[in-house]
Design an enzyme around this catalytic site. Structure first.
Site, mmCIF file in Angstrom:
data_model
loop_
_atom_site.group_PDB
_atom_site.id
_atom_site.type_symbol
_atom_site.label_atom_id
_atom_site.label_comp_id
_atom_site.label_asym_id
_atom_site.label_seq_id
_atom_site.Cartn_x
_atom_site.Cartn_y
_atom_site.Cartn_z
ATOM 1 N N LEU A 47 0.870 -1.186 0.000
ATOM 2 C CA LEU A 47 0.000 0.000 0.000
ATOM 3 C C LEU A 47 0.905 1.233 0.000
ATOM 4 C CD1 LEU A 47 -2.968 0.940 0.092
ATOM 5 C CD2 LEU A 47 -2.734 1.089 2.556
ATOM 6 N N HIS A 48 1.432 1.557 -1.171
ATOM 7 C CA HIS A 48 2.329 2.703 -1.297
ATOM 8 C C HIS A 48 1.514 3.963 -1.599
ATOM 9 C CE1 HIS A 48 2.130 2.497 -5.752
ATOM 10 N NE2 HIS A 48 2.092 1.195 -5.536
ATOM 11 N N ALA A 49 2.180 5.051 -1.903
ATOM 12 C CA ALA A 49 1.541 6.367 -2.007
ATOM 13 C C ALA A 49 0.375 6.423 -2.993
ATOM 14 C CB ALA A 49 2.575 7.429 -2.355
#
Length: 82
Positions: free
Chosen positions: A14-16
């Site tokens: 769950l990155h930017a």
């Protein structure tokens, strides 16, 4: 109260970018939307809290909705993620 589970299928976790999509969708609704991953909890209307979950590939996230427009929020986030 409504809830649904989601497994992170992005190799980067769950990155930017995906976190900001969840955040932007959550901001559309008045109800409380929480994400739970392991022993961490985040308000989906806070990008920093979502990023703070540290959800990695394969992590399970439980989204909880509580409030007046929870049905619309539930449907909106499901459409975004599933």
């Amino acid at each position: 109260m409504r809830e649904f589970g989601y497994e992170i299928n992005d190799l980067l976790g769950l990155h930017a970018r995906p976190a900001s999509r969840v955040y932007m969708e959550a901001r559309k609704y008045e109800c409380k939307i929480e994400a739970l991953c392991g022993n961490k909890k985040a308000d989906c209307k806070s990008l920093l809290e979502l990023m703070g979950l540290g959800a990695k590939y394969g992590s399970q996230i439980l989204f909880r909705f509580d409030g007046a427009d929870e049905e619309a929020a539930f449907a909106g986030l499901q459409k975004l993620l599933l």
